[in-house]
Design an enzyme around this catalytic site. Structure first.
Site, PDB file in Angstrom:
ATOM      1  N   GLU A   1       5.216   6.591   6.372  1.00  0.00           N
ATOM      2  CA  GLU A   1       5.207   6.133   4.982  1.00  0.00           C
ATOM      3  C   GLU A   1       3.914   6.689   4.412  1.00  0.00           C
ATOM      4  O   GLU A   1       2.822   6.349   4.887  1.00  0.00           O
ATOM      5  CB  GLU A   1       5.224   4.621   4.907  1.00  0.00           C
ATOM      6  CG  GLU A   1       6.539   4.046   5.403  1.00  0.00           C
ATOM      7  CD  GLU A   1       6.761   2.653   4.856  1.00  0.00           C
ATOM      8  OE1 GLU A   1       7.469   2.516   3.854  1.00  0.00           O
ATOM      9  OE2 GLU A   1       6.209   1.730   5.433  1.00  0.00           O
TER      10      GLU A   1
ATOM     11  N   ASP B   1       9.177   2.502  10.989  1.00  0.00           N
ATOM     12  CA  ASP B   1       8.610   3.377   9.967  1.00  0.00           C
ATOM     13  C   ASP B   1       7.716   4.417  10.642  1.00  0.00           C
ATOM     14  O   ASP B   1       6.561   4.140  10.960  1.00  0.00           O
ATOM     15  CB  ASP B   1       7.806   2.564   8.951  1.00  0.00           C
ATOM     16  CG  ASP B   1       8.692   1.660   8.123  1.00  0.00           C
ATOM     17  OD1 ASP B   1       9.875   2.011   7.930  1.00  0.00           O
ATOM     18  OD2 ASP B   1       8.216   0.607   7.678  1.00  0.00           O
TER      19      ASP B   1
ATOM     20  N   GLU C   1      13.511  -1.877  12.032  1.00  0.00           N
ATOM     21  CA  GLU C   1      13.082  -0.683  11.295  1.00  0.00           C
ATOM     22  C   GLU C   1      11.849  -0.094  11.974  1.00  0.00           C
ATOM     23  O   GLU C   1      10.898  -0.810  12.284  1.00  0.00           O
ATOM     24  CB  GLU C   1      12.756  -1.120   9.861  1.00  0.00           C
ATOM     25  CG  GLU C   1      12.097  -0.065   9.000  1.00  0.00           C
ATOM     26  CD  GLU C   1      11.854  -0.560   7.569  1.00  0.00           C
ATOM     27  OE1 GLU C   1      12.340  -1.660   7.209  1.00  0.00           O
ATOM     28  OE2 GLU C   1      11.169   0.137   6.820  1.00  0.00           O
TER      29      GLU C   1
ATOM     30  N   HIS D   1       8.859  -2.549  12.779  1.00  0.00           N
ATOM     31  CA  HIS D   1       9.203  -3.888  12.278  1.00  0.00           C
ATOM     32  C   HIS D   1      10.332  -4.447  13.145  1.00  0.00           C
ATOM     33  O   HIS D   1      11.424  -3.873  13.178  1.00  0.00           O
ATOM     34  CB  HIS D   1       9.711  -3.826  10.834  1.00  0.00           C
ATOM     35  CG  HIS D   1       8.733  -3.335   9.818  1.00  0.00           C
ATOM     36  ND1 HIS D   1       7.916  -4.175   9.093  1.00  0.00           N
ATOM     37  CD2 HIS D   1       8.448  -2.091   9.376  1.00  0.00           C
ATOM     38  CE1 HIS D   1       7.176  -3.472   8.251  1.00  0.00           C
ATOM     39  NE2 HIS D   1       7.472  -2.195   8.398  1.00  0.00           N
TER      40      HIS D   1
END
Ligand SMILES: *[C@@H]1O[C@H](CO)[C@@H](O)[C@H](O)[C@H]1NC(C)=O
Length: 459
Positions: free
Chosen positions: A235, A232, A230, A246
């Site tokens: 956020e 990101d 993932e 991640h």
């Protein structure tokens, strides 16, 4: 697995799996974006968005009986994971009326709580598609991803997220006999928390071991989770923002079992095959409390542009991810990311030296490195990743990890504990759902291309 023998003859006629409902036609909202080849050289791509299958009405195939109501499964039709997928259909979506999601040209607006005809919908998660049946795949290596965001109406406790996960382009349709719905119905989600709140994984339901949530009327945790890498990119709410890669041990969607999933949904956070913490850059957490927020350098009272560059070690497409760099553009001014002001943690981007120093000084578990760090993230990017846009509240940690002091019982003067200006009592889902149902985030003007092709870089 336990099979209810008595039901087999009755359901034999519909032995397909995770079927498609016919009550509401599935018509994806259209959304344009720009593919760039060089500065001022972009072409418009006609895309569309789809809402994730988890938000959809799941009912008995050919009828109106719910397979899933509030946060529990109908145990008559969902005797086990395989039977449930064979008996239940995912229904088409009325995007605006039911889910509060609407597009207009190149923009997507997500509304937090929507009072529908039958129930209130909370949050949403949508994917950008290349066509009706296929997610748009992005290889971010040696590329730049840019978008505009308006989160002036997104308070503490909420998260307007834009990120990439390594899902299958067809949502797992071809690989899983039990999945007859596919990307057209938003199937195949996975992320680095190895989510166990998914109702279906790889064409089977997640009813075995399902425990309804005690603080979420619409969710629960099942016996299995779906893990994948993932990125990101964004956020954020109006008070705080973070970008965080991640990593995971393997490529693609990996199914995990129970507590060994790790991540948010399991007791043992660090038990899984993915990195739940990542290597994050949050300007406030890195010590600059005047950079991002209402009236600040990046002024969240009005829209702005977010630029993220995925640089490789060789500066070429076949290199390995080595740095993730951030710029903002607002009112025609390009603003480099804030510098980390934490002693011993220099820099204004995510790269190996920054991550090494940050984990050391903050005393965090270095799960990013343990699960392959830049190398495994890079491999996932090379496979292609799906763009996700979502709005959500946090039934596990009240979003305090993003916008407040966290963990709440730690001394907030220690480096890394304070992440934003929100109160430690803020972000309780019941409170934000009652107080800010009309909260929205708007993502627009997505651009993707080679480094420096989507904005005016600083001289
Ligand atoms: C569960 O499904 C059965 C079989 O379709 C149905 O008769 C029953 O009413 C359902 N129960 C609920 C609570 O929806």
């Amino acid at each position: 697995m336990h099979h209810n023998i008595a039901l087999i003859p009755f359901f034999l006629a519909v032995a397909n799996g995770q079927l498609v409902g016919t009550e509401q036609a599935e018509t994806h909202p259209t959304m344009t974006w720009s593919e760039c080849t060089g500065p001022d050289s972009c072409t418009t791509v006609n895309g569309e968005v789809v809402i994730d299958s988890n938000w959809r009405w799941v009912h008995v195939d050919g009828g109106y009986t719910n397979c899933y109501t509030d946060n529990t499964w109908n145990e008559t039709v969902c005797t086990d994971n395989a039977a449930c997928a064979q008996n239940c259909a995912l229904e088409g979506a009325d995007y605006e009326a039911t889910y509060g999601a609407s597009t207009n040209g190149d923009s997507l607006t997500l509304t937090f709580v929507t009072e529908g005809e039958y129930a209130a919908n909370v949050g949403s998660r949508l994917y950008l598609m290349e066509n009706e049946d296929t997610y748009q795949m992005f290889n971010l290596l040696n590329r730049e991803f840019t978008f505009d965001v308006d989160l002036s109406k997104l308070p503490c406790g909420l998260n307007g997220a834009l990120y990439f996960v390594q899902m299958e382009a067809d949502g797992g349709l071809a690989a899983n006999d039990g999945n007859k719905a596919g990307a057209k119905y938003g199937t195949g989600y996975c992320d680095a928390q190895c989510p166990r709140d998914l109702k279906f994984i790889n064409g089977e339901a997640n009813v075995d071991g399902w425990v309804p949530s005690d603080n979420d009327a619409n969710a629960g945790v099942g016996g299995r989770g779906a893990c994948c890498a993932e990125m990101d990119v964004w956020e954020a709410n109006s008070q705080a923002t973070a970008y965080t890669p991640h990593s995971c041990d393997s490529l693609g969607l990996v199914v995990c079992e129970g507590e060994s999933c790790g991540g948010t949904y399991s007791e043992e956070r660090y038990a899984g095959v993915c990195d739940p913490d990542g290597c994050d850059f949050n300007s406030w957490r890195q010590g600059d409390q005047t950079f991002y927020g209402p009236g600040l350098t990046v002024d969240t009272n009005s829209p702005f542009t977010v630029v993220t560059q995925f640089l490789t070690d060789t500066g070429t497409d076949d290199g390995t991810l080595s740095e993730i760099r951030r710029f903002y553009v607002q009112n025609g001014v390009t603003i480099p990311n804030s510098e980390s002001l934490i002693e011993g943690v220099p820099g204004n981007s995510v790269h190996k030296d920054f991550c090494d120093a940050q984990k050391d000084v903050f005393g965090d578990v270095y799960t990013w490195e343990q699960h392959g760090g830049f190398a495994s993230m890079s491999a996932a990017m090379a496979e292609g990743m799906v763009l996700v846009m979502s709005i959500w509240d946090d039934h596990y940690a009240n979003m305090l990890w993003l916008d407040s002091d966290y963990p709440v019982d730690s001394d907030p003067s220690l480096p890394g504990i304070s992440r934003g200006p929100c109160e430690t009592t803020s972000g309780v889902p019941a409170d934000v759902e009652a107080e800010s149902p009309g909260a929205t985030v708007t993502f627009s003007n997505i651009k993707f291309g080679p480094i420096d092709s989507t904005f005016s870089p600083p001289a």
